[in-house]
Design a protein around this motif. Structure first.
Motif, short mmCIF file in Angstrom:
data_model
loop_
_atom_site.label_atom_id
_atom_site.label_comp_id
_atom_site.label_asym_id
_atom_site.label_seq_id
_atom_site.Cartn_x
_atom_site.Cartn_y
_atom_site.Cartn_z
N SER A 63 23.59 16.80 30.54
CA SER A 63 22.52 16.52 29.59
C SER A 63 21.69 17.79 29.35
CB SER A 63 21.61 15.42 30.15
OG SER A 63 20.44 15.28 29.37
N HIS A 64 21.05 17.80 28.19
CA HIS A 64 20.09 18.87 27.88
C HIS A 64 18.69 18.29 27.66
CE1 HIS A 64 23.07 22.07 27.56
NE2 HIS A 64 23.85 21.21 26.93
N SER A 65 18.39 17.18 28.32
CA SER A 65 17.09 16.56 28.14
C SER A 65 15.94 17.38 28.72
CB SER A 65 17.08 15.14 28.73
OG SER A 65 17.79 14.25 27.91
N ASP A 66 16.24 18.44 29.47
CA ASP A 66 15.17 19.36 29.86
C ASP A 66 14.58 20.04 28.64
OD1 ASP A 66 17.89 20.44 30.01
OD2 ASP A 66 16.97 22.36 30.53
N GLU A 86 19.59 11.87 34.66
CA GLU A 86 20.29 12.87 33.85
C GLU A 86 20.38 14.18 34.63
OE1 GLU A 86 19.31 12.95 29.62
OE2 GLU A 86 17.93 11.27 29.96
N VAL A 88 20.43 17.88 34.20
CA VAL A 88 19.98 18.76 33.13
C VAL A 88 20.08 20.23 33.54
CG1 VAL A 88 18.45 16.96 32.21
CG2 VAL A 88 17.55 18.61 33.86
N ASN A 90 21.95 22.54 31.78
CA ASN A 90 23.35 22.93 31.62
C ASN A 90 23.54 24.07 30.63
OD1 ASN A 90 25.09 21.00 33.27
ND2 ASN A 90 23.68 19.59 32.26
N THR A 94 18.11 27.28 30.17
CA THR A 94 16.92 26.59 30.67
C THR A 94 15.69 27.41 30.28
OG1 THR A 94 17.15 27.67 32.84
CG2 THR A 94 18.11 25.48 32.60
N LEU A 142 15.52 13.11 36.93
CA LEU A 142 16.20 14.33 36.48
C LEU A 142 16.62 15.16 37.69
CD1 LEU A 142 13.86 15.49 33.55
CD2 LEU A 142 15.99 14.20 33.37
N TRP A 144 18.24 19.03 38.28
CA TRP A 144 18.23 20.23 37.44
C TRP A 144 19.15 21.33 37.96
CZ3 TRP A 144 13.99 21.50 33.81
CH2 TRP A 144 13.07 20.46 33.62
N PHE A 415 20.60 15.26 24.23
CA PHE A 415 19.30 15.18 24.90
C PHE A 415 18.59 13.93 24.42
CE2 PHE A 415 19.21 18.28 21.42
CZ PHE A 415 18.28 17.74 20.55
#
Length: 536
Positions: A63-66, A86, A88, A90, A94, A142, A144, A415
């Motif tokens: 995921s790219h929800s960060d 998730e 995150v 990736n 970042t 999350l 990371w 995301f």
């Protein structure tokens, strides 16, 4: 004994891969305390799951929800699909660590995803604190990675050669992120600063990972004609250090020059390395479509002096001609003129074109697709790295083949979004709203690519075990109480290739760490998510 929540009368698919069975789920505090039929115990809340399927909360391995969490702490589009955790950070991208020099670019990029504040953190740990311990928390858990591209940029490294001091800085920043709870390091080797790195640099940083029990996840350097060499590089980094490793979205883009057996050979290598004892898996995306960074198409010589300088140079017609001729990389079908496969997703400087295909943009502007693409990047200026595309990348048959493979987790590579604010305009694709339920609706219930128990396993326990997320991914006594309740009859009727009208349906109840977050399909505004460090 009295319980806080009982999920009663449902059909349990427990995440282990075992077949479904009837049972009630008893929850006390933030833990599952009982999984058995006929749980006749008083409870503060009883959820009637008769006719429904009860699973562990889904875990997205890629995921790219960060990118969007600071503008969407409620995880509106993903939590409603039953996603409670998730992975995150990736693809190397970042927004920590940052320096005084790189923070403005981070702030501008995050603004495109709905963050209206400053990027005033500097370390990875400070960003994690901002997300999880300040500002109201998150609805989902999350875990990371820290991005290699961020490490490079924070160290002031550019080009293929790094100085001893820059490498020492990268090592120090990586160690700091791992000590702050990062799962490991991710790389994105097809674009940006990651594209310029050498294998020796990655191997040096892998030694830091090995010393602290960190993982290595990689968007590899090539997924077309050079796929075999890219896979070899991946294992040259991971194998000598015995790293737990993740081959991010191991797929082959359609009509980009990959050998006919390229993907099969890559998967055979994956299996061989796993058989030899390396803890390695891959993941796949649910749709033939996927997101990408527009800068990935650009040549290194254009980007050598930074985004702002590159955008300025695109005002020169001679530079534009050179770029057109030197674009056979990343999404190589663009070089072949297949612009009909590309939508403009995120474009801070030209939001009026977001969601349109490049042929449509060209029609409206009376210019060809290449000029429109370069116009978008020129207008972006220093925000050029924030420009994102959605492309029709794979055949449906290739997606199904990877989804069904036993060594592939099921991720979305998107995301969490929402139906209002900046994110709404920039995520007008079902990937962001139905990606997870698409696996269940299309691949399981409609097409039969794989069975329900296998799919849930690939979206829960398989992910938790590989990424070291203890106590999640299974419905068993003692596990953290992350639970999703699925209405499979509703899911089976859904057309998940189309953008839903609002949020996805078919997941009426979602529990995160023992707190009811989604109740009868409605988000209750509860933020019970946690930061999940890797368990070593």
């Amino acid at each position: 004994m009295s319980l806080d929540i009982v999920v009663a009368g449902g059909t349990v698919v427990d995440g282990t891969g075992a077949g479904p069975y009837r049972a009630d789920i008893g929850i006390s505090g933030d833990r599952v305390v009982a999984v058995r039929p006929g749980l006749a115990v008083p409870a503060g809340l009883v959820i009637d799951a008769t006719g429904l399927v009860v699973t562990p909360g889904l875990i997205d391995p890629h995921s790219h929800s960060d990118w969007s969490v600071l503008g969407n702490r409620d995880a509106q589009s993903t939590i409603r699909q039953g996603v409670t955790t998730e992975i995150v950070g990736n693809c190397g991208v970042t927004y920590a660590p940052v320096t005084d020099a790189t923070a403005p670019a981070a702030r501008a990029a995050l603004a495109a995803f709905g963050h209206d504040g400053e990027a005033d953190w500097r370390s990875f740990g400070e960003l994690v604190d901002r997300v999880h311990r300040e500002g109201g928390g998150t609805a989902q858990n999350l875990a990371w990675f820290v991005g290699h591209t961020a490490l490079r940029e924070a160290a002031g490294a550019s080009g293929p050669d790094v100085t001893g001091e820059q490498l020492r800085t990268m090592r120090r920043l990586l160690a700091d992120a791992l000590d702050s709870g990062a799962l490991g390091m991710s790389t994105g080797l097809e674009y940006g600063a990651g594209r310029e790195s050498r294998t020796a640099e990655l191997s040096d940083l892998a030694a830091v990972l090995a010393g602290r029990g960190g993982m290595y996840a990689s968007h590899v350097r090539n997924r077309d004609a050079g796929l075999a060499a890219a896979i070899e590089e991946f294992f040259r980094v991971a194998r000598p250090h015995g790293l737990a490793a993740q081959l991010s979205h191991l797929n082959v883009r359609h009509n980009t020059g990959a050998p006919p057996d390229g993907w099969q050979r890559a998967v055979e290598r994956l299996q061989a390395e796993r058989d030899a004892g390396l803890d390695v898996l891959a993941d796949m995306t649910p749709y033939p479509d996927g997101i990408g960074l527009a800068a990935g198409l650009l040549p290194g010589w254009l980007l050598a002096d930074g985004a702002a300088a590159a955008a300025q140079r695109l005002g020169d017609p001679g530079v534009r001609r050179r770029v057109r001729a030197d674009s056979d990389r990343y999404w190589r079908f663009v070089h072949r003129g297949e612009w009909d496969r590309v939508l403009l997703a995120t474009s801070p400087a030209t939001p009026e074109w977001e969601g349109l295909s490049f042929p449509e943009i060209a029609r409206r502007r009376g210019r060809d697709e290449w000029d429109c693409f370069l116009d978008v990047l020129e207008a972006a200026g220093p925000d050029l790295p924030a420009v994102q595309l959605v492309g029709r990348l794979f055949t449906e048959e290739h997606v199904a083949e990877a989804v069904a493979h036993p060594l592939f987790c099921l991720g979305v590579d998107g995301f969490s979004s929402r139906t209002d604010g900046p994110l709404a305009a920039r995520t007008r694709h079902p990937l962001f709203f139905s990606g997870h339920t698409h696996y269940l609706a299309h691949h399981v219930l409609q097409r039969g690519t794989l069975g329900l128990a296998e799919a849930v396993h690939k979206m829960t326990a398989m992910v938790a075990d590989h990424f070291g997320i203890d106590g999640r991914g299974r419905l068993t006594a003692g596990a953290w109480a992350d639970v999703a309740v699925l209405d499979t009859a509703t899911l089976a009727r859904q057309e998940t290739f189309r953008l839903p009208d609002g949020y996805a349906a078919g997941v009426p109840y979602v529990i995160v760490n023992g707190a009811l977050v989604v109740d009868r399909g409605e988000h209750r505004g509860v933020r019970a998510g946690r930061f999940l460090p890797r368990s070593t």
